[in-house]
Design a protein around this motif. Structure first.
Motif, PDB file in Angstrom:
ATOM      1  N   SER A  52      29.012  28.251  50.560  1.00  9.86           N
ATOM      2  CA  SER A  52      28.055  29.497  50.056  1.00  9.86           C
ATOM      3  C   SER A  52      28.038  30.930  50.912  1.00  9.86           C
ATOM      4  N   ALA A  53      28.311  30.605  52.298  1.00 13.42           N
ATOM      5  CA  ALA A  53      28.590  31.764  53.128  1.00 13.42           C
ATOM      6  C   ALA A  53      29.549  32.706  52.629  1.00 13.42           C
ATOM      7  N   ASN A  54      30.748  32.146  52.243  1.00 15.64           N
ATOM      8  CA  ASN A  54      32.231  32.935  52.140  1.00 15.64           C
ATOM      9  C   ASN A  54      32.533  33.091  50.616  1.00 15.64           C
ATOM     10  N   ARG A  55      31.712  32.363  49.776  1.00 13.47           N
ATOM     11  CA  ARG A  55      32.286  32.356  48.542  1.00 13.47           C
ATOM     12  C   ARG A  55      32.307  33.801  47.725  1.00 13.47           C
ATOM     13  N   GLY A  56      31.250  34.846  48.159  1.00 12.63           N
ATOM     14  CA  GLY A  56      31.367  36.070  47.650  1.00 12.63           C
ATOM     15  C   GLY A  56      32.668  36.895  48.231  1.00 12.63           C
ATOM     16  N   GLU A  57      32.758  36.536  49.482  1.00 15.62           N
ATOM     17  CA  GLU A  57      34.103  37.238  50.013  1.00 15.62           C
ATOM     18  C   GLU A  57      35.432  36.727  49.195  1.00 15.62           C
ATOM     19  N   LEU A  58      35.424  35.501  48.791  1.00 14.94           N
ATOM     20  CA  LEU A  58      36.662  34.826  48.079  1.00 14.94           C
ATOM     21  C   LEU A  58      36.677  35.574  46.658  1.00 14.94           C
ATOM     22  N   LEU A  59      35.440  35.559  46.013  1.00 13.50           N
ATOM     23  CA  LEU A  59      35.557  35.960  44.651  1.00 13.50           C
ATOM     24  C   LEU A  59      35.948  37.502  44.669  1.00 13.50           C
ATOM     25  N   GLN A  60      35.445  38.438  45.602  1.00  9.82           N
ATOM     26  CA  GLN A  60      36.219  39.566  45.842  1.00  9.82           C
ATOM     27  C   GLN A  60      37.693  39.853  45.865  1.00  9.82           C
ATOM     28  N   VAL A  61      38.084  38.668  46.832  1.00 11.19           N
ATOM     29  CA  VAL A  61      39.662  38.722  46.681  1.00 11.19           C
ATOM     30  C   VAL A  61      40.256  38.290  45.575  1.00 11.19           C
ATOM     31  N   ALA A  62      39.619  37.728  44.691  1.00 11.47           N
ATOM     32  CA  ALA A  62      40.241  37.136  43.479  1.00 11.47           C
ATOM     33  C   ALA A  62      40.111  38.347  42.644  1.00 11.47           C
ATOM     34  N   GLN A  63      38.926  39.067  42.599  1.00 12.72           N
ATOM     35  CA  GLN A  63      38.860  40.259  41.720  1.00 12.72           C
ATOM     36  C   GLN A  63      39.881  41.313  41.871  1.00 12.72           C
ATOM     37  N   VAL A  64      40.311  41.512  43.274  1.00  2.00           N
ATOM     38  CA  VAL A  64      41.409  42.374  43.435  1.00  2.00           C
ATOM     39  C   VAL A  64      42.839  42.183  42.969  1.00  2.00           C
ATOM     40  N   PHE A  65      42.973  40.729  43.059  1.00  2.00           N
ATOM     41  CA  PHE A  65      44.247  40.388  42.248  1.00  2.00           C
ATOM     42  C   PHE A  65      44.061  39.979  40.918  1.00  2.00           C
ATOM     43  N   ARG A  66      43.004  39.974  40.239  1.00  2.00           N
ATOM     44  CA  ARG A  66      42.823  39.914  38.837  1.00  2.00           C
ATOM     45  C   ARG A  66      43.087  38.567  38.664  1.00  2.00           C
ATOM     46  N   ALA A  67      42.565  37.690  39.517  1.00  2.00           N
ATOM     47  CA  ALA A  67      42.691  36.197  39.490  1.00  2.00           C
ATOM     48  C   ALA A  67      41.362  35.750  38.582  1.00  2.00           C
ATOM     49  N   ARG A  68      41.589  34.858  37.878  1.00  2.00           N
ATOM     50  CA  ARG A  68      40.543  34.123  37.098  1.00  2.00           C
ATOM     51  C   ARG A  68      39.967  32.797  37.921  1.00  2.00           C
ATOM     52  N   VAL A  69      38.561  32.652  37.832  1.00  2.00           N
ATOM     53  CA  VAL A  69      38.090  31.324  38.261  1.00  2.00           C
ATOM     54  C   VAL A  69      38.050  30.574  37.172  1.00  2.00           C
ATOM     55  N   VAL A  70      38.736  29.247  37.353  1.00  2.00           N
ATOM     56  CA  VAL A  70      39.010  28.207  36.246  1.00  2.00           C
ATOM     57  C   VAL A  70      38.083  27.135  36.482  1.00  2.00           C
ATOM     58  N   ASP A  71      37.658  26.876  37.931  1.00  2.00           N
ATOM     59  CA  ASP A  71      37.004  25.813  38.308  1.00  2.00           C
ATOM     60  C   ASP A  71      36.286  26.020  39.633  1.00  2.00           C
ATOM     61  N   ILE A  72      34.915  25.852  39.532  1.00  2.00           N
ATOM     62  CA  ILE A  72      33.994  25.846  40.856  1.00  2.00           C
ATOM     63  C   ILE A  72      33.313  24.674  41.111  1.00  2.00           C
ATOM     64  N   ALA A  73      33.158  24.161  42.622  1.00  2.00           N
ATOM     65  CA  ALA A  73      32.665  23.111  42.852  1.00  2.00           C
ATOM     66  C   ALA A  73      31.770  23.679  44.067  1.00  2.00           C
ATOM     67  N   GLU A  74      30.915  22.827  44.840  1.00  2.00           N
ATOM     68  CA  GLU A  74      30.227  22.814  46.081  1.00  2.00           C
ATOM     69  C   GLU A  74      31.156  23.391  47.019  1.00  2.00           C
ATOM     70  N   ASP A  75      32.383  22.852  47.077  1.00  2.00           N
ATOM     71  CA  ASP A  75      32.982  23.173  48.487  1.00  2.00           C
ATOM     72  C   ASP A  75      34.568  23.888  48.014  1.00  2.00           C
ATOM     73  N   SER A  76      34.649  23.977  46.729  1.00  2.00           N
ATOM     74  CA  SER A  76      35.945  24.878  46.538  1.00  2.00           C
ATOM     75  C   SER A  76      35.869  25.571  45.152  1.00  2.00           C
ATOM     76  N   LEU A  77      36.793  26.431  44.990  1.00  2.00           N
ATOM     77  CA  LEU A  77      36.915  27.383  43.966  1.00  2.00           C
ATOM     78  C   LEU A  77      38.525  27.325  43.600  1.00  2.00           C
ATOM     79  N   THR A  78      38.759  27.019  42.134  1.00  2.00           N
ATOM     80  CA  THR A  78      40.172  27.017  41.925  1.00  2.00           C
ATOM     81  C   THR A  78      40.617  28.213  40.993  1.00  2.00           C
ATOM     82  N   LEU A  79      41.606  29.037  41.376  1.00  2.00           N
ATOM     83  CA  LEU A  79      41.710  30.337  40.806  1.00  2.00           C
ATOM     84  C   LEU A  79      43.150  30.080  39.922  1.00  2.00           C
TER      85      LEU A  79
END
Length: 172
Positions: free
Chosen positions: A95-122
């Protein structure tokens, strides 16, 4: 130097095995391999990324031409092309770094295709350089898994060399 080879083949059993065998017998590694149907029924396109000097690759293309079911072989390394890869990357997060990771994904136009408590799949689609760049950016979060398709490419009918255009942008 890495070369990108485009091979059109008849869609028959054993074609890929013969091509892989040719490379194995000569001690060459195929760094990337993508195979799929083309616009023509019964014909598949194989895109391979192979390390080697110009003379060696020329020799390999001559050998590929001799194989049964091979229609056309082209070294498209120096030809203007559209190149893409698809990558799925599972990244550790909380929860502490998810926002930062989502910002990186947005910069690269990556899509989030799965999200879990401890991981994110782009899902990331782009040229091979983009793949390297996003991997370096998300590695600080901790990469759990990566799956990549390998490079696919088609020559540009427009003849526009985007690598040349990129070099002009950096000078401006």
């Amino acid at each position: 130097m890495k070369h990108t080879i485009s091979v059109l083949v008849e869609d028959e059993a054993g074609v890929l095995t013969r091509i892989a065998g040719l490379f194995a017998r000569r001690g060459f590694n195929i760094e990337s391999l993508a195979v799929g149907p083309t616009e023509q029924v019964g014909v598949s396109r194989i895109i391979m990324v192979v390390p080697g000097d110009d003379d060696t690759i020329e020799q390999l293309t001559k050998q590929l031409h001799k194989l049964i079911n091979v229609i056309k072989v082209t070294d498209i390394t120096k030809i203007p092309c559209v190149e893409r890869e698809l990558m799925l990357v599972k990244v550790s997060t909380n929860s502490a770094n998810r926002g930062e990771l989502l910002q990186v994904a947005q910069v690269f136009r990556a899509r989030v295709v799965d999200i879990a408590e401890d991981s994110l799949t782009l899902e990331v689609v782009g040229d091979p350089g983009k793949m390297v760049a996003i991997i370096s950016m998300v590695s600080k979060f901790g990469i759990k898994e990566i799956s990549r398709t390998g490079k696919i490419a088609l020559t540009r009918e427009s003849g526009v060399n985007t690598e040349y255009l990129k070099s002009l942008e950096t000078k401006v």
